[in-house]
Design a protein around this motif. Structure first.
Motif, PDB file in Angstrom:
ATOM      1  N   THR A 282      -7.126  -5.336  -8.554  1.00 19.62           N
ATOM      2  CA  THR A 282      -6.378  -4.897  -7.442  1.00 19.62           C
ATOM      3  C   THR A 282      -4.944  -5.220  -7.784  1.00 19.62           C
ATOM      4  O   THR A 282      -4.732  -6.637  -8.021  1.00 19.62           O
TER       5      THR A 282
ATOM      6  N   TRP B 290      -4.594   2.890  -2.346  1.00 15.45           N
ATOM      7  CA  TRP B 290      -4.270   1.746  -2.951  1.00 15.45           C
ATOM      8  C   TRP B 290      -3.738   1.617  -4.274  1.00 15.45           C
ATOM      9  O   TRP B 290      -3.844   2.618  -4.755  1.00 15.45           O
TER      10      TRP B 290
ATOM     11  N   PRO C  44       0.881  -1.197   0.197  1.00 13.06           N
ATOM     12  CA  PRO C  44      -0.129   0.042   0.038  1.00 13.06           C
ATOM     13  C   PRO C  44       0.907   1.455  -0.096  1.00 13.06           C
ATOM     14  O   PRO C  44       1.746   1.293   0.660  1.00 13.06           O
TER      15      PRO C  44
ATOM     16  N   LEU D 157      -2.215   0.425   6.257  1.00  7.07           N
ATOM     17  CA  LEU D 157      -3.134   1.381   5.432  1.00  7.07           C
ATOM     18  C   LEU D 157      -3.026   2.777   5.872  1.00  7.07           C
ATOM     19  O   LEU D 157      -2.999   2.886   7.017  1.00  7.07           O
TER      20      LEU D 157
ATOM     21  N   PRO E 284      -9.103  -5.970  -2.357  1.00  4.89           N
ATOM     22  CA  PRO E 284      -8.740  -4.643  -1.723  1.00  4.89           C
ATOM     23  C   PRO E 284      -8.581  -4.734  -0.336  1.00  4.89           C
ATOM     24  O   PRO E 284      -9.509  -5.052   0.174  1.00  4.89           O
ATOM     25  N   LEU E 285      -7.855  -3.921   0.165  1.00  5.33           N
ATOM     26  CA  LEU E 285      -7.874  -3.335   1.619  1.00  5.33           C
ATOM     27  C   LEU E 285      -7.536  -4.466   2.560  1.00  5.33           C
ATOM     28  O   LEU E 285      -7.417  -4.343   3.839  1.00  5.33           O
TER      29      LEU E 285
ATOM     30  N   THR F 291      -4.286  -6.678   3.543  1.00  4.73           N
ATOM     31  CA  THR F 291      -2.744  -6.692   3.368  1.00  4.73           C
ATOM     32  C   THR F 291      -2.296  -6.655   4.801  1.00  4.73           C
ATOM     33  O   THR F 291      -2.761  -6.221   5.859  1.00  4.73           O
TER      34      THR F 291
END
Length: 398
Positions: free
Chosen positions: A348, A371, A39, A361, A354-355, A357
């Motif tokens: 992604t 992202w 990210p 973030l 997505p989101l 990880t």
């Protein structure tokens, strides 16, 4: 050079949970999704930085997307020599007004406002020997007098030290020897920060033991705890970084998918969630484990040093994934003049959803995080080349 083209632009907000902002198409990179990227990070002036790299890969490239509209540059400093098992990207260390720092291999690198990069403290100012950054906590302490980071370093003299690093002058201070009479086969397993207390954390394997060291902002070890991990655990077995909630409960995603939980005042534990754990999320003072169950994105809050709440749907991640199923327009900022180009395929670029990880973030605007998304891939006869773009995405956690 894996990064082939760069550019800049601007973003808009606010965004609903799971809603995407404008895509800033800034580069074409080697490979196909999931790409070796983490990210992005935005400095306080609004410039955004994107890293291409991963643990075990020798090449790391950073792109800077300027908020002013000037075309950015890219840089790829890497250690000329690295210890076995320590090459590749570990992650962003932190940011200030107009620059960021990242940790790659055994080096600490500064990315300046101009987009240029340089090593920080490559050699010990006293002995002249090479300084190896074996561990760097992901936190830059920004004070009126200096900006500094906390690291565990090794030198050519065979010594290991916890040290604070003055990022403006590139000098160490408040250095203390690693607290062991026999630090044989020292390996850093993971690092993190309890940001609410400005406390950095290092999990270190050495001399047939694994311990967590908690350091205050002056670099003093204020807690030292045994960690429930195998004595032969590999270096950097914690994916991404350890993350903590405001109350001091921390967690790290291990390479086998289990979750290590720890706290400065309690023994650590290793737990196995009833879902596939893929990441962590620190949001509004709380800490969550994120992942998948039955093909759906889920998250569970870290409730104590040994327990998670029941997993619930991670609606923001699900909405963000749905928002990529249809084609979108991207602002092609690789050259002037800017153009809007259609992307029939949008995915992604990081991981599978997505989101989700193991890296922190970065809040990009109020209620959104940054992202990286991927557009069309092109065959080259050797490796594919994939278009990538930066986009904010709205985030809300129940």
């Amino acid at each position: 050079m894996p990064l082939l083209a760069l550019a800049v632009g601007c973003v808009a907000s606010p965004l609903d949970s799971g809603e995407w902002g404008a895509i800033r198409y800034f580069a074409d990179v080697l490979g196909d999704v999931p790409l070796p990227m983490i990210p992005p990070l935005t400095d306080r002036q609004g410039n955004t930085y994107v890293l291409y790299g991963a643990p075990g890969l020798d090449d790391v490239t950073v792109s800077r997307l300027s908020v002013t509209g000037n075309r950015p540059t890219a840089c790829d400093p890497n250690p000329s020599e690295t210890d076995p098992g320590t090459s590749g990207l570990h992650g962003f260390v932190g940011r200030t007004l107009d620059r960021v720092w990242y940790w790659t291999g055994t080096a600490l690198v500064e990315v300046k406002d101009s987009g240029s990069c340089e090593f920080v403290l490559g050699n010990d100012p006293v002995s002249g020997t090479e300084v190896r950054f074996l561990g760097v906590a992901p936190y830059v302490d920004d004070t009126p007098s200096r900006r500094f980071a906390t690291a565990l370093v090794g030198s050519g003299t065979g010594e290991f030290n916890f040290t604070l690093v003055d990022l403006d002058r590139g000098l160490p201070f408040n250095s203390e020897p690693f607290p062991s009479d026999d630090p044989r086969e020292l390996r850093v397993v993971g690092t993190g920060v309890w940001e609410a207390e400005r406390t950095t954390v290092f999990i270190v394997a050495f001399s047939s033991q694994v311990q967590a060291f908690f350091l205050d902002r002056l670099g003093d070890v204020v807690a030292r705890r045994d960690v429930a991990l195998p004595k032969d655990i590999a270096a950097y077995d914690v994916e991404g970084f350890l993350q903590f909630n405001d109350a001091g409960y921390g967690a790290g995603l291990l390479s086998d998918g289990r979750i290590l939980t720890l706290r400065a005042v309690a023994e650590s534990a290793v737990i196995e969630p009833d879902f596939t754990a893929l990441g962590l999320l620190t949001w509004q003072g709380e800490l969550y484990v994120t992942g998948e169950r039955d093909g759906q994105a889920v998250l569970a809050r870290v409730e104590s040093d040994r327990e998670l709440t029941a997993a619930i749907p991670f609606d923001a991640a699900a909405r963000a994934a749905d928002g990529l199923r249809e084609g979108r327009f991207a602002n092609d900022e690789r050259s002037r003049p800017l153009r809007r180009v259609p992307w029939d395929t949008v995915r992604t670029a990081i991981g599978t959803r997505p989101l989700i990880t193991p890296w922190p973030l970065d809040p990009h605007t109020v209620g959104s995080v940054g992202w990286v998304v991927a557009g069309p891939a092109f065959a080259t006869g050797v490796d594919p080349v994939t278009a990538v773009g930066f986009s904010p995405v709205g985030l809300e956690v129940p």
